[in-house]
Structures are given as structure tokens and as C-alpha cells.
Design a protein around this motif. Structure first.
Motif, PDB file in Angstrom:
ATOM      1  N   ASN A  13      -1.358   6.744   6.864  1.00 36.74           N
ATOM      2  CA  ASN A  13      -0.475   7.892   6.699  1.00 36.74           C
ATOM      3  C   ASN A  13       0.276   7.742   5.380  1.00 36.74           C
ATOM      4  OD1 ASN A  13      -1.382   9.114   9.034  1.00 36.74           O
ATOM      5  ND2 ASN A  13       0.221   8.217  10.307  1.00 36.74           N
ATOM      6  N   GLN A  14       1.583   7.878   5.359  1.00 32.12           N
ATOM      7  CA  GLN A  14       2.321   7.701   4.105  1.00 32.12           C
ATOM      8  C   GLN A  14       2.900   6.295   3.963  1.00 32.12           C
ATOM      9  OE1 GLN A  14       3.259  10.145   6.347  1.00 32.12           O
ATOM     10  NE2 GLN A  14       2.680  12.073   5.395  1.00 32.12           N
ATOM     11  N   ASP A  21       7.595   3.526   3.818  1.00 33.66           N
ATOM     12  CA  ASP A  21       6.956   4.467   2.890  1.00 33.66           C
ATOM     13  C   ASP A  21       6.529   3.751   1.612  1.00 33.66           C
ATOM     14  OD1 ASP A  21       6.203   7.041   1.739  1.00 33.66           O
ATOM     15  OD2 ASP A  21       7.954   6.745   0.470  1.00 33.66           O
ATOM     16  N   ALA A  64       7.476  10.204   0.593  1.00 28.35           N
ATOM     17  CA  ALA A  64       6.231  10.460   1.316  1.00 28.35           C
ATOM     18  C   ALA A  64       5.769  11.903   1.188  1.00 28.35           C
ATOM     19  CB  ALA A  64       6.400  10.097   2.788  1.00 28.35           C
ATOM     20  N   HIS A  90       3.503  12.224  -2.142  1.00 29.99           N
ATOM     21  CA  HIS A  90       2.186  11.613  -2.335  1.00 29.99           C
ATOM     22  C   HIS A  90       1.237  11.830  -1.167  1.00 29.99           C
ATOM     23  CE1 HIS A  90       2.942   8.238   0.411  1.00 29.99           C
ATOM     24  NE2 HIS A  90       4.103   8.028  -0.179  1.00 29.99           N
ATOM     25  N   GLY A  91       1.738  12.204   0.002  1.00 36.03           N
ATOM     26  CA  GLY A  91       0.854  12.439   1.134  1.00 36.03           C
ATOM     27  C   GLY A  91       0.248  11.161   1.681  1.00 36.03           C
ATOM     28  N   ASN A  92      -0.793  11.304   2.490  1.00 40.72           N
ATOM     29  CA  ASN A  92      -1.387  10.164   3.187  1.00 40.72           C
ATOM     30  C   ASN A  92      -2.035   9.182   2.221  1.00 40.72           C
ATOM     31  OD1 ASN A  92      -0.607  11.218   5.603  1.00 40.72           O
ATOM     32  ND2 ASN A  92      -2.626  11.933   6.210  1.00 40.72           N
ATOM     33  N   CYS A 106      -4.326   8.176  -2.419  1.00 42.08           N
ATOM     34  CA  CYS A 106      -3.800   9.124  -1.441  1.00 42.08           C
ATOM     35  C   CYS A 106      -4.647  10.391  -1.400  1.00 42.08           C
ATOM     36  CB  CYS A 106      -2.353   9.499  -1.783  1.00 42.08           C
ATOM     37  SG  CYS A 106      -1.243   8.084  -1.956  1.00 42.08           S
TER      38      CYS A 106
END
Length: 271
Positions: free
Chosen positions: A203-204, A224, A229, A232-234, A249
Motif C-alpha cells: 500500500n503506501q 508511510d 501517502a 505517491h500512492g501504493n 509506486c
């Protein structure tokens, strides 16, 4: 003579190779070289060590893949191994860089001492739960293996437990340290190791730990990766050359770390 191996998130042409990754046109798919009917449907883990490449994945044919140059690949039939489940996927894969390899299917760990040419069941990972005095509990699927600091590390899906064993005896494992918020992390590509550190991204978030033999010290647990988070996303993958870590990511953002995953610097944004 550097070589890069890539894998795809779809069936067919599962592996490609190049000696120049800066040119996107020079990748060659292995399905151009041989009949791939017996190749795994999808590759979940690729590892290089001691001048050998090993690839494992979705087991449509009970084979894993092996190469000594990244170009010509052969199949290693693992269907006859003790405890192997025909058609069940293989995720975890690790090398000590000196000829010994391990892969995991469910909670069973298989080992090769001749650079992946032949394998045997090495250990079934169990842990003692509920203080009942019986080491008979199944921690679940091993989804990642990592090797660093003469230590083999296994991380399980769903429970998010981390086990470790000294290279001198990889049948003697620690109890499972628990990673918070890591349920169903799923893939070997989310774990990297080097310099006695194991880093996981999911995830993040990130998880960082020091390992030495059966000792595991988690110093960041569900933190994070960048402090932002939502930007940048996952974080879906992480890799290491032994000293520098690189994480990618879903947004295309790329981060690197030179201090064992404690701090990260954005090297590319929305690429």
C-alpha cells in the motif's frame, strides 16, 4: 556483461531480457526462443545469484525456470518433490549468492545446493501458538523469502509474520514477529534485503527490520514511505543491490534509500 530480466503481469511472453534497459525496443521475449507450453503461466519471483537466474510462479506445469545467462532458459521439473502440490503457485524465492537456493510453496521450504539444478524438501515452517507446548501450527502461505547477513527470512501472507533462521541451520526458525497492517501483502516483489536489513513495501507503507540469525528487530512497522501517502500512492515493489533500495509506486513515483529504508528520496515523479 550486465543483463536485465523483466516479467509481465499477464500470460504469455512472461520473461524478457535485455543488456540495455535504457532502450525500450531491445527487450526480447523468451517465447521467441522456445515452445513455452510448459513454462509457468505467470512469474511471481525472479532472482539472480552465483551467475544463475531462477524464476518461479503460477504452476500450470509443475516446473520452475533456470538460466545461466538470462537468454536461454531450461525447465526444472519439481513435480516429484516431497509435499509439492501440483498446480499450486510458488512465490517465495531466495539465494545466498554462493550456490544455495530456497523456494517456498505454502509453508514448505525447498532447497537446492547446486544452483537450482536439483531440489528437495528442506523444512516445513511451523510455529508454537497458544503456549500449548506443541509446535504444530501452520503460519500460512510464505509469500516472500529474503537472504541477508547470513540469515534467511520468511514472511507469511495474511498473518504478516516474519520468521528467520541462521544460514548455518535453516531448519531452526524464530517465532513469528508480527508486521502491523500487512495482511495479504501477497508478492515477493514487495520485499528486498541487503546489509542485514529487510524492507517491505505495501500500500503506501513500509516495514523495516534488522535480522541476524534467529533475531528480528522491527524498527518501523506500517510507516508511510515518504510522509505524504496521498501523493505517491501504493508502493508496489522494492529492490536492492545490497546497499541502495529502490521502491516503485502505482503512480509512477520512484523512491530510493541509502540508509536501509529509514529515509527515502523521490528520484522520479509521475513517470
Amino acid at each position: 556483461d550486465p543483463m536485465w530480466i523483466g516479467t509481465y503481469a499477464a500470460n504469455n511472453c512472461e520473461l524478457s531480457y535485455t543488456d540495455d534497459p535504457t532502450d525500450g525496443t531491445v527487450w526480447t521475449g523468451i517465447n521467441e526462443l522456445a515452445d513455452e507450453s510448459d513454462f509457468p503461466d505467470r512469474i511471481f519471483a525472479i532472482q539472480w545469484g552465483n551467475d544463475v537466474w531462477i524464476a518461479v510462479g503460477q504452476m500450470n506445469s509443475d516446473n520452475i525456470m533456470r538460466s545461466t545467462d538470462g537468454v536461454a532458459w531450461s525447465l526444472v521439473d519439481v513435480s516429484g518433490l516431497t509435499g509439492i502440490v501440483s498446480g499450486a503457485d510458488i512465490y517465495g524465492l531466495a539465494s545466498d549468492g554462493a550456490g544455495t537456493w530456497w523456494f517456498a510453496q505454502h509453508n514448505r521450504i525447498y532447497r537446492s545446493t547446486n544452483d537450482g539444478a536439483a531440489w528437495a524438501l528442506h523444512h516445513t515452517l511451523l510455529y508454537e501458538a497458544n503456549d500449548d507446548g506443541n509446535v504444530d501450527d501452520d503460519p500460512g502461505d510464505i509469500r516472500a523469502l529474503a537472504f541477508t547477513n547470513s540469515t534467511l527470512v520468511a514472511i507469511t501472507k495474511t498473518t504478516g509474520q516474519v520468521f528467520s533462521a541462521a544460514a548455518s541451520d535453516t531448519t531452526d526458525w524464530s517465532a513469528g514477529a508480527v508486521l502491523n497492517g500487512s495482511a495479504n501483502f501477497g508478492q515477493q516483489t514487495r520485499v528486498a534485503a541487503g546489509g542485514g536489513r529487510v524492507v517491505m513495501t505495501y500500500n503506501q507503507m513500509k516495514w523495516t527490520m534488522d535480522v541476524s540469525g534467529k533475531s528480528i528487530t522491527i524498527d518501523e512497522n506500517n510507516i508511510d514511505i515518504s510522509g505524504n501517502a496521498t501523493a505517491h500512492g501504493n508502493a508496489t515493489c522494492v529492490g536492492s543491490d545490497g546497499s541502495t533500495l529502490v521502491a516503485g509506486c502505482l503512480t509512477g513515483d520512484v523512491f530510493s534509500s541509502t540508509d536501509g529504508g529509514d529515509t527515502w528520496t523521490a528520484s522520479a515523479t509521475n513517470v
